[in-house]
Scaffold this motif. Structure first.
Motif, PDB file in Angstrom:
ATOM      1  N   TYR A 129     -20.124  21.905 -21.518  1.00 24.49           N
ATOM      2  CA  TYR A 129     -21.288  21.787 -22.399  1.00 24.49           C
ATOM      3  C   TYR A 129     -20.929  20.932 -23.611  1.00 24.49           C
ATOM      4  CZ  TYR A 129     -23.484  25.234 -19.417  1.00 24.49           C
ATOM      5  OH  TYR A 129     -24.026  25.866 -18.327  1.00 24.49           O
ATOM      6  N   LYS A 130     -21.965  20.505 -24.333  1.00 24.00           N
ATOM      7  CA  LYS A 130     -21.730  19.583 -25.462  1.00 24.00           C
ATOM      8  C   LYS A 130     -21.435  20.335 -26.759  1.00 24.00           C
ATOM      9  CE  LYS A 130     -24.968  16.124 -23.861  1.00 24.00           C
ATOM     10  NZ  LYS A 130     -26.324  16.612 -23.621  1.00 24.00           N
ATOM     11  N   ASP A 131     -20.534  19.760 -27.547  1.00 28.46           N
ATOM     12  CA  ASP A 131     -20.276  20.224 -28.920  1.00 28.46           C
ATOM     13  C   ASP A 131     -19.977  21.718 -29.029  1.00 28.46           C
ATOM     14  OD1 ASP A 131     -20.834  17.646 -29.767  1.00 28.46           O
ATOM     15  OD2 ASP A 131     -22.984  18.077 -29.893  1.00 28.46           O
ATOM     16  N   ILE A 132     -19.130  22.188 -28.144  1.00 25.96           N
ATOM     17  CA  ILE A 132     -18.733  23.602 -28.210  1.00 25.96           C
ATOM     18  C   ILE A 132     -17.510  23.705 -29.125  1.00 25.96           C
ATOM     19  CG2 ILE A 132     -17.835  25.562 -26.859  1.00 25.96           C
ATOM     20  CD1 ILE A 132     -20.723  24.820 -26.052  1.00 25.96           C
ATOM     21  N   LYS A 133     -17.503  24.722 -29.969  1.00 31.72           N
ATOM     22  CA  LYS A 133     -16.298  25.000 -30.768  1.00 31.72           C
ATOM     23  C   LYS A 133     -15.837  26.406 -30.426  1.00 31.72           C
ATOM     24  CE  LYS A 133     -17.259  22.266 -34.891  1.00 31.72           C
ATOM     25  NZ  LYS A 133     -18.725  22.213 -34.967  1.00 31.72           N
ATOM     26  N   VAL A 134     -14.527  26.544 -30.206  1.00 30.18           N
ATOM     27  CA  VAL A 134     -13.982  27.842 -29.817  1.00 30.18           C
ATOM     28  C   VAL A 134     -13.055  28.359 -30.914  1.00 30.18           C
ATOM     29  CG1 VAL A 134     -12.353  28.911 -28.211  1.00 30.18           C
ATOM     30  CG2 VAL A 134     -14.192  27.474 -27.320  1.00 30.18           C
ATOM     31  N   ILE A 135     -13.245  29.612 -31.280  1.00 28.90           N
ATOM     32  CA  ILE A 135     -12.332  30.249 -32.239  1.00 28.90           C
ATOM     33  C   ILE A 135     -11.705  31.462 -31.554  1.00 28.90           C
ATOM     34  CG2 ILE A 135     -12.098  31.310 -34.513  1.00 28.90           C
ATOM     35  CD1 ILE A 135     -14.469  29.673 -35.427  1.00 28.90           C
ATOM     36  N   LEU A 136     -10.385  31.502 -31.564  1.00 26.58           N
ATOM     37  CA  LEU A 136      -9.665  32.553 -30.841  1.00 26.58           C
ATOM     38  C   LEU A 136      -9.163  33.572 -31.860  1.00 26.58           C
ATOM     39  CD1 LEU A 136      -7.669  30.011 -28.656  1.00 26.58           C
ATOM     40  CD2 LEU A 136      -9.704  31.299 -27.955  1.00 26.58           C
ATOM     41  N   ILE A 137      -9.639  34.802 -31.734  1.00 26.61           N
ATOM     42  CA  ILE A 137      -9.312  35.838 -32.722  1.00 26.61           C
ATOM     43  C   ILE A 137      -8.493  36.902 -31.994  1.00 26.61           C
ATOM     44  CG2 ILE A 137     -10.285  37.381 -34.473  1.00 26.61           C
ATOM     45  CD1 ILE A 137     -13.064  35.877 -33.801  1.00 26.61           C
ATOM     46  N   ALA A 138      -7.178  36.845 -32.173  1.00 27.85           N
ATOM     47  CA  ALA A 138      -6.322  37.776 -31.416  1.00 27.85           C
ATOM     48  C   ALA A 138      -4.970  37.908 -32.086  1.00 27.85           C
ATOM     49  CB  ALA A 138      -6.129  37.256 -29.991  1.00 27.85           C
ATOM     50  N   PRO A 139      -4.326  39.063 -31.911  1.00 31.67           N
ATOM     51  CA  PRO A 139      -2.964  39.198 -32.435  1.00 31.67           C
ATOM     52  C   PRO A 139      -1.996  38.396 -31.558  1.00 31.67           C
ATOM     53  CG  PRO A 139      -3.578  41.155 -31.201  1.00 31.67           C
ATOM     54  CD  PRO A 139      -4.788  40.276 -31.232  1.00 31.67           C
ATOM     55  N   GLN A 140      -0.807  38.174 -32.079  1.00 36.48           N
ATOM     56  CA  GLN A 140       0.230  37.410 -31.362  1.00 36.48           C
ATOM     57  C   GLN A 140       0.358  37.801 -29.893  1.00 36.48           C
ATOM     58  OE1 GLN A 140       2.059  34.863 -31.732  1.00 36.48           O
ATOM     59  NE2 GLN A 140       1.368  34.478 -33.811  1.00 36.48           N
ATOM     60  N   GLU A 141       0.427  39.122 -29.662  1.00 40.24           N
ATOM     61  CA  GLU A 141       0.705  39.628 -28.309  1.00 40.24           C
ATOM     62  C   GLU A 141      -0.411  39.339 -27.321  1.00 40.24           C
ATOM     63  OE1 GLU A 141       0.930  41.315 -31.103  1.00 40.24           O
ATOM     64  OE2 GLU A 141       2.608  42.713 -31.103  1.00 40.24           O
ATOM     65  N   LEU A 142      -1.607  39.051 -27.817  1.00 39.35           N
ATOM     66  CA  LEU A 142      -2.762  38.935 -26.912  1.00 39.35           C
ATOM     67  C   LEU A 142      -3.378  37.546 -26.939  1.00 39.35           C
ATOM     68  CD1 LEU A 142      -4.514  42.373 -27.605  1.00 39.35           C
ATOM     69  CD2 LEU A 142      -3.004  41.761 -25.729  1.00 39.35           C
ATOM     70  N   LYS A 143      -2.569  36.556 -27.277  1.00 41.71           N
ATOM     71  CA  LYS A 143      -3.105  35.193 -27.396  1.00 41.71           C
ATOM     72  C   LYS A 143      -3.489  34.603 -26.039  1.00 41.71           C
ATOM     73  CE  LYS A 143      -1.247  33.493 -31.733  1.00 41.71           C
ATOM     74  NZ  LYS A 143      -2.386  33.825 -32.518  1.00 41.71           N
ATOM     75  N   LEU A 144      -4.388  33.636 -26.093  1.00 44.13           N
ATOM     76  CA  LEU A 144      -4.867  32.963 -24.877  1.00 44.13           C
ATOM     77  C   LEU A 144      -3.702  32.280 -24.152  1.00 44.13           C
ATOM     78  CD1 LEU A 144      -7.753  32.265 -23.655  1.00 44.13           C
ATOM     79  CD2 LEU A 144      -7.478  30.036 -24.721  1.00 44.13           C
ATOM     80  N   PRO A 145      -3.625  32.408 -22.809  1.00 46.56           N
ATOM     81  CA  PRO A 145      -2.530  31.750 -22.083  1.00 46.56           C
ATOM     82  C   PRO A 145      -2.549  30.235 -22.295  1.00 46.56           C
ATOM     83  CG  PRO A 145      -3.805  33.158 -20.593  1.00 46.56           C
ATOM     84  CD  PRO A 145      -4.513  33.162 -21.919  1.00 46.56           C
ATOM     85  N   ASP A 146      -1.373  29.716 -22.241  1.00 45.96           N
ATOM     86  CA  ASP A 146      -1.161  28.286 -22.417  1.00 45.96           C
ATOM     87  C   ASP A 146      -1.981  27.394 -21.496  1.00 45.96           C
ATOM     88  OD1 ASP A 146       0.635  27.801 -24.334  1.00 45.96           O
ATOM     89  OD2 ASP A 146       1.974  26.714 -22.944  1.00 45.96           O
ATOM     90  N   TYR A 147      -2.106  27.841 -20.227  1.00 44.52           N
ATOM     91  CA  TYR A 147      -2.778  26.954 -19.268  1.00 44.52           C
ATOM     92  C   TYR A 147      -4.245  26.749 -19.617  1.00 44.52           C
ATOM     93  CZ  TYR A 147      -5.265  30.444 -16.299  1.00 44.52           C
ATOM     94  OH  TYR A 147      -6.116  31.400 -15.827  1.00 44.52           O
TER      95      TYR A 147
END
Ligand code: NCD
Length: 359
Positions: free
Chosen positions: A174-192
């Motif tokens: 989709y166009k012009d999407i911005k993502v903000i990831l709100i998580a502690p260190q242990e639960l961060k989004l996987p690298d891939y």
């Protein structure tokens, strides 16, 4: 034949068609009531589920079809050691479409290699959950009137939460999407997901550790539960289990037109005091899930023999006898699936079935 294993198995146009058919079903339910009569959906659930399984069941019933299957693999031949591929071969003799949930990552993709009916992935380990993604897209569309241009905050367990992984992939189109990831260190989004999805497709993303600092910017807040069942280490789970909680005070910081989504079940990450806030969309989201699954069943049936709607074929497997997938929860380490890989645009080899990076 079209299966739905990963959200990217659908083109953007096919995704849009499903979302708009779901909206038409909502507006004219009577028109679709007999469209699947005499057809059967099999629900093969190797992992607990309330919403997803019942939602598939209700969807097929609304279309006039029938449902068979199991909700507990212990009561099926799986307990005798039957493989996923054999089960799917057998069930394909009885049903026109299969919805499968499995705790093993890549199980459904492996099953498609022998299936003669469309397979829908209803969740595989922490990997993917594409029908929840369709539900989420329909909900955003209905709540805000658009998907393009949104700023979406994902909060909670971004590491194991498969719904988050799938939705970010789908939003990349989709166009012009911005993502903000709100998580502690242990639960961060996987690298891939960060590399292959956000960086490759150019979605701006930012990682923060508190909700307060980003609440006023969000159009959508996507809350998730900490996935207890996927932790190997109990102490680690205890440290993060109450990480982020949405309450009325935090809601007061948000825009007036914002939508709170949650795939559910919730544990304690959204206090019940938020439920009556008009921005709390999570129970409406559940109902959208049924409509979007109706639309998906209708479309997969329509596309079944149409060569224009096959599986995407831009990837070719790489076989290399010296390499092994190291994810213990991947199908190739649990059944006799071959170890095969795909090479991303960044040159990195990842497991064909579960996307883990090959070390
Ligand atoms: C999600 C799932 O199973 O991944 N639930 C769902 O399908 N509605 C989220 C979860 O279990 O936390």
């Amino acid at each position: 034949m079209k299966h739905l294993i990963d959200p990217m198995d659908l083109s953007k146009q096919e995704t849009d068609e499903i979302i708009s058919l779901a909206q038409d079903i909502i507006a004219h339910r009577e028109r679709y009531q007999g469209s699947m009569s005499h057809r059967k959906l099999a629900t093969l659930f190797y992992e607990p589920s309330t919403r997803t399984r019942l939602s598939f069941t209700a969807a097929m019933m609304e279309l006039g079809g029938n449902v068979l299957g199991f909700s507990d693999a212990k009561s099926s031949s799986v307990s005798k050691g039957e493989t996923v591929q054999d089960t799917v071969r057998v069930v394909g003799c009885f049903a026109d479409v299969i919805a499968m949930r499995h705790y093993i990552e890549g199980a459904q993709l492996y099953a498609t290699e022998v299936s003669r009916v469309p397979i829908i992935n209803a969740g595989d380990g922490s990997h993917s959950h594409p029908t929840q993604t369709l539900t989420d897209l329909l909900t955003i569309q209905r709540e805000l009137g658009h998907i393009d241009g949104i700023t979406i905050g994902f909060c909670g367990d971004l590491r194991f939460g498969r719904t988050v992984h799938s939705l970010i992939k789908a939003l990349s189109r989709y166009k012009d999407i911005k993502v903000i990831l709100i998580a502690p260190q242990e639960l961060k989004l996987p690298d891939y997901i960060k590399r292959d999805v956000c960086e490759r497709t150019g979605i701006p993303y930012r990682e923060v550790e508190t909700m307060e600092e980003v609440m006023p910017e969000l159009d959508v807040l996507y809350m998730t539960r900490v996935q207890k069942e996927r932790f190997l280490d109990e102490d680690e789970f205890d440290r993060v289990k109450d990480s982020f909680v949405l309450d009325a005070a935090r809601m007061a910081l948000a825009k007036e037109k914002m939508a709170v989504l949650h795939p559910l079940p919730r544990v304690n990450e959204i206090l019940t005091e938020v439920d009556d806030d008009p921005r709390a969309a999570y129970f409406r989201q559940v109902e959208n899930g049924k409509f979007v699954r109706e639309a998906l069943i209708v479309k997969l049936h329509e596309w079944k023999d149409d060569p224009e709607h096959g599986m995407p074929s831009h990837d070719y497997p790489v076989y290399d006898d010296t390499l092994r997938c190291t994810n213990s929860k991947c199908i190739c380490n649990n059944e006799r699936a071959p170890h095969k890989f795909r090479r991303g645009d960044d040159g990195v080899l990842r497991c064909w079935y579960c996307d883990s990076k090959v070390k």
